[in-house]
Design an enzyme around this catalytic site. Structure first.
Site, mmCIF file in Angstrom:
data_model
loop_
_atom_site.group_PDB
_atom_site.id
_atom_site.type_symbol
_atom_site.label_atom_id
_atom_site.label_comp_id
_atom_site.label_asym_id
_atom_site.label_seq_id
_atom_site.Cartn_x
_atom_site.Cartn_y
_atom_site.Cartn_z
ATOM 1 N N GLY A 18 -8.634 -8.918 0.277
ATOM 2 C CA GLY A 18 -9.901 -8.190 0.350
ATOM 3 C C GLY A 18 -10.754 -8.409 -0.882
ATOM 4 O O GLY A 18 -11.931 -8.731 -0.785
ATOM 5 N N ASN A 39 -4.447 -2.192 11.452
ATOM 6 C CA ASN A 39 -3.182 -2.220 10.707
ATOM 7 C C ASN A 39 -3.426 -2.786 9.306
ATOM 8 O O ASN A 39 -2.643 -2.570 8.395
ATOM 9 C CB ASN A 39 -2.102 -3.043 11.434
ATOM 10 C CG ASN A 39 -2.587 -4.404 11.916
ATOM 11 O OD1 ASN A 39 -3.783 -4.688 11.915
ATOM 12 N ND2 ASN A 39 -1.670 -5.244 12.334
ATOM 13 N N ALA A 40 -4.520 -3.529 9.152
ATOM 14 C CA ALA A 40 -4.852 -4.083 7.841
ATOM 15 C C ALA A 40 -5.501 -2.990 6.997
ATOM 16 O O ALA A 40 -6.135 -2.089 7.523
ATOM 17 C CB ALA A 40 -5.821 -5.249 7.992
ATOM 18 N N GLY A 41 -5.328 -3.085 5.705
ATOM 19 C CA GLY A 41 -6.005 -2.140 4.822
ATOM 20 C C GLY A 41 -6.441 -2.897 3.594
ATOM 21 O O GLY A 41 -5.635 -3.170 2.719
ATOM 22 N N HIS A 42 -7.679 -3.308 3.586
ATOM 23 C CA HIS A 42 -8.173 -4.073 2.444
ATOM 24 C C HIS A 42 -8.889 -3.127 1.495
ATOM 25 O O HIS A 42 -9.847 -2.478 1.889
ATOM 26 C CB HIS A 42 -9.151 -5.154 2.906
ATOM 27 C CG HIS A 42 -8.490 -6.235 3.703
ATOM 28 N ND1 HIS A 42 -9.171 -7.296 4.228
ATOM 29 C CD2 HIS A 42 -7.213 -6.411 4.051
ATOM 30 C CE1 HIS A 42 -8.331 -8.083 4.879
ATOM 31 N NE2 HIS A 42 -7.129 -7.549 4.786
ATOM 32 N N GLN A 220 -3.259 -9.413 7.351
ATOM 33 C CA GLN A 220 -1.814 -9.533 7.096
ATOM 34 C C GLN A 220 -1.527 -10.847 6.351
ATOM 35 O O GLN A 220 -2.362 -11.306 5.618
ATOM 36 C CB GLN A 220 -0.992 -9.434 8.396
ATOM 37 C CG GLN A 220 -1.034 -8.063 9.045
ATOM 38 C CD GLN A 220 -2.238 -7.852 9.922
ATOM 39 O OE1 GLN A 220 -2.616 -8.734 10.665
ATOM 40 N NE2 GLN A 220 -2.846 -6.696 9.841
ATOM 41 N N GLY A 298 0.674 4.427 3.418
ATOM 42 C CA GLY A 298 1.132 5.085 2.195
ATOM 43 C C GLY A 298 2.597 4.814 1.873
ATOM 44 O O GLY A 298 3.130 5.321 0.893
ATOM 45 N N PRO A 300 5.992 3.209 0.437
ATOM 46 C CA PRO A 300 6.264 2.358 -0.720
ATOM 47 C C PRO A 300 6.550 0.940 -0.253
ATOM 48 O O PRO A 300 7.246 0.746 0.749
ATOM 49 C CB PRO A 300 7.517 2.966 -1.356
ATOM 50 C CG PRO A 300 7.956 4.074 -0.474
ATOM 51 C CD PRO A 300 6.979 4.259 0.631
ATOM 52 N N ASP A 329 -1.479 -9.635 -13.953
ATOM 53 C CA ASP A 329 -1.380 -8.617 -15.012
ATOM 54 C C ASP A 329 -0.191 -7.674 -14.808
ATOM 55 O O ASP A 329 0.340 -7.136 -15.775
ATOM 56 C CB ASP A 329 -2.682 -7.798 -15.078
ATOM 57 C CG ASP A 329 -3.068 -7.239 -13.715
ATOM 58 O OD1 ASP A 329 -3.235 -8.047 -12.782
ATOM 59 O OD2 ASP A 329 -3.182 -6.007 -13.572
HETATM 60 P P1 IMP Z 1 2.080 -3.798 13.211
HETATM 61 O O1 IMP Z 1 1.121 -4.879 12.805
HETATM 62 O O2 IMP Z 1 1.528 -2.413 13.014
HETATM 63 O O3 IMP Z 1 2.651 -4.016 14.584
HETATM 64 O O4 IMP Z 1 3.344 -3.875 12.216
HETATM 65 C C1 IMP Z 1 4.226 -4.987 12.220
HETATM 66 C C2 IMP Z 1 4.656 -5.329 10.813
HETATM 67 O O5 IMP Z 1 3.555 -5.856 10.091
HETATM 68 C C3 IMP Z 1 5.182 -4.142 9.990
HETATM 69 O O6 IMP Z 1 6.197 -4.602 9.128
HETATM 70 C C4 IMP Z 1 3.961 -3.736 9.168
HETATM 71 O O7 IMP Z 1 4.328 -3.071 7.967
HETATM 72 C C5 IMP Z 1 3.368 -5.106 8.891
HETATM 73 N N1 IMP Z 1 1.925 -5.068 8.639
HETATM 74 C C6 IMP Z 1 0.932 -4.921 9.542
HETATM 75 N N2 IMP Z 1 -0.260 -4.958 8.942
HETATM 76 C C7 IMP Z 1 -0.029 -5.160 7.631
HETATM 77 C C8 IMP Z 1 -0.884 -5.339 6.494
HETATM 78 O O8 IMP Z 1 -2.115 -5.343 6.555
HETATM 79 N N3 IMP Z 1 -0.247 -5.539 5.307
HETATM 80 C C9 IMP Z 1 1.101 -5.591 5.193
HETATM 81 N N4 IMP Z 1 1.924 -5.442 6.225
HETATM 82 C C10 IMP Z 1 1.367 -5.238 7.437
#
Ligand code: IMP
Length: 416
Positions: A18, A39-42, A220, A298, A300, A329
Site C-alpha cells: 500500500g 480481506n486486504a488491508g492496506h 495479498q 487484528g 498477531p 528499520d
Molecule cells: P481469505 O482470503 O479471507 O480467504 O483468507 C485466506 C488466507 O489468506 C488466510 O491465511 C488469511 O490470513 C490470508 N490473507 C487474506 N488476505 C490477506 C492480506 O491482505 N494479508 C495477509 N494475509 C491475508
C-alpha cells in the site's frame, strides 16, 4: 498504447504494498486493483492521517490518480460504501473511484459461509479473514454469483439473488439468508454505487489506448495465490502478476514492468507452512518492533527470517524486474540476523513447492546486524555497512535488483 505496470507482494501478504503504491502512484493516471476483496488491508500514513484501505486502491492520496476496482475482485457493496464515506469524511474526492461491472459482489451469506466452513474444518481451519472471499469466488466459478453491473438492473438483480439463495439451499448451505432483505439492501447500495460503476473493459482499454499510465496493484501476496501458494492455506484468487490479465481483462503483451514488494523479514497471518518462522523471543521482537498485527483482523502475525527460497520462487512466478524491500528499520538492533537460503529433505536440496513437508530442514545463513537507527537514510549507499551487506545479500540470492528500501513508516522514509 501504453503498457500497464504491476506491483505484487512476494511473500504472504502484508509486505507494505500500500505505501509503495501510494508513493509510486504520482507517476500514474490510474491505480487498478486486480484481485481479492476486503480481506486486504492496506495502511497508508501521511502526516497524522492513517487510513486503512480494504478495497479502494492505494493511490487514493494522489488527487489526480483514478482508482479502479477491477473485474477480478470481489466487493462487499456495503463495505465499499462505508470506505467511500470514510474517505470523503477526510476530504478525499471519491468521484475518482471506478468499480468494474465485472467485479463480483460479496453477500452477507458469503461471510456466513466462510465462517461456517472454518468451524467445519476444525483443526484444519485455514485462518481466513472471515470476510466471505472464498465463497464469493466459489459462487463466481459456479456461475451463481452476482456481477456488480447487475446492481444497475433491478429485475436481473432480483433473479440473481433468488438463484443464488436457491442454489445455496439446494447444496445444503445452512446459513440464515433472507433473499428479500438481501435484495432490498443491494438495491439501496446499487443506487448509491451507480455513479461509480463502469464498463470495466472499455474503461481500462480506452485509458491505455490514450497512452495513460496504469499501475496494477496486487492484493495479498504470491505465496497466498490459489494455484501456486501454500495450498490449501491460501486465499481464493490469483495474487500473482499473471492475475492482472484475467483480473483486469488485458493480454500479457499489455504488461510492462513487474515490481515485487518484499518485507526485510517474513510474516504470515493465518495457518499454513512457514519454514523460516521464529517461535522464540526473536519472533516476538520482530512482531513488536514491526507492529505485526493484522490490519483487517487484528490477529498477531507470525514472524520469521527472510526466506530466500520463497523469494526466488516468487521472482520466477511473477517475472519480477525489481524488488522494493520494506521495513528494513525493524531489523535495526538485532546482534545477528539470518536468512533462509535453502530447504533440504532427506539430505537433498528441495524447492519451495515442498515448503509444507513435515520433515523439511532449512539452511540458514547468519549475518551480523547493525545498531544504528536508519530512519533518516535516503540513499541505499548511505546505510550502515552491515545493513548494506544484508540488502546486497538478499539481492544476490534473489537475482533481482532491489531498487528501493523503506526505512520507516512515513511516506518520505524510502532509500534508493
Ligand atoms: P481469505 O482470503 O479471507 O480467504 O483468507 C485466506 C488466507 O489468506 C488466510 O491465511 C488469511 O490470513 C490470508 N490473507 C487474506 N488476505 C490477506 C492480506 O491482505 N494479508 C495477509 N494475509 C491475508
Amino acid at each position: 498504447m501504453s503498457k500497464l505496470d504491476v506491483i505484487v507482494g512476494i511473500q504472504w501478504g502484508d509486505e507494505g504494498k500500500g505505501r509503495v503504491v501510494d508513493l509510486y502512484a504520482v507517476d500514474y493516471d490510474v491505480v487498478a486493483r486486480f484481485g481479492g476483496g476486503d480481506n486486504a488491508g492496506h495502511s497508508i500514513v501521511v502526516g497524522d492521517t492513517k487510513l486503512a484501505l480494504r478495497i479502494v486502491p492505494s493511490g487514493v492520496l494522489n488527487p489526480k490518480t483514478e482508482l479502479f476496482i477491477g473485474g477480478g475482485t470481489v466487493v462487499d457493496p456495503h463495505g465499499l460504501l462505508r470506505e467511500l464515506d470514510a474517505l470523503s469524511a477526510v476530504g478525499v474526492d471519491v468521484r475518482r473511484v471506478k468499480l468494474s461491472d465485472r467485479a463480483h459482489l460479496v453477500l452477507p451469506s458469503h461471510a456466513a459461509r466462510d465462517r461456517a466452513a472454518e468451524i467445519a474444518r476444525g483443526q484444519q481451519a485455514l485462518g481466513t479473514t472471515g470476510r466471505g472471499i472464498g465463497p464469493a469466488y466459489v459462487d463466481r466459478v459456479a456461475r451463481s454469483g452476482i456481477p456488480a453491473g447487475d446492481l444497475l438492473h433491478p429485475e436481473v438483480l432480483a433473479a440473481r439473488v433468488e438463484a443464488n439463495v436457491a442454489l445455496g439451499r439446494a447444496c445444503g448451505v445452512d446459513v440464515d439468508v433472507d433473499a428479500a432483505s438481501t435484495l432490498a439492501a443491494l438495491r439501496a447500495a446499487g443506487e448509491r454505487l451507480a455513479p461509480y460503476l463502469v464498463d470495466g473493459v472499455s474503461y481500462l482499454h480506452e485509458r491505455l489506448e490514450r497512452g495513460e499510465r496504469v499501475l496494477a496493484e496486487g492484493a495479498q501476496g504470491t505465496l497466498l495465490d490459489v494455484g501456486y501458494g501454500t495450498y490449501p492455506y491460501v486465499t481464493s484468487s490469483h495474487t500473482l502478476a499473471g492475475g492482472v490479465c484475467t483480473g483486469l481483462g488485458v493480454g500479457p503483451t499489455a504488461v510492462g514492468r513487474v515490481t515485487g514488494i518484499a518485507k526485510a523479514y517474513c510474516t504470515r497471518v493465518g495457518a499454513g507452512p512457514f519454514p523460516s518462522e521464529l517461535g522464540d523471543a526473536r519472533g516476538e521482537r520482530l512482531r513488536v518492533a514491526g507492529g505485526e498485527f493484522g490490519t483487517v483482523t487484528g490477529r498477531p502475525r507470525r514472524c520469521g527470517w527472510f526466506d530466500a527460497v520463497a523469494a526466488r520462487y516468487a521472482v520466477r512466478l511473477n517475472g519480477l524486474g525489481a524488488v522494493v524491500l520494506t521495513k528494513l528499520d525493524v531489523l535495526s538492533g538485532f546482534d545477528r540476523l539470518a536468512i533462509v537460503t535453502g530447504y533440504r529433505r532427506g539430505g537433498a536440496s528441495v524447492e519451495f513447492s515442498l515448503a509444507g513437508s513435515p520433515d523439511l530442514d532449512i539452511e540458514v545463513e547468519e549475518m551480523p546486524g547493525w545498531t544504528e537507527s536508519i530512519g533518516g537514510v535516503s540513499r541505499i549507499a548511505d546505510l550502515p555497512s552491515n545493513a548494506r551487506r544484508y540488502v546486497a545479500r538478499l539481492e544476490s540470492l534473489m537475482g533481482v535488483p532491489i531498487e528501493a528500501v523503506s526505512v520507516g513508516p512515513e511516506r518520505s522514509q524510502i532509500a534508493r
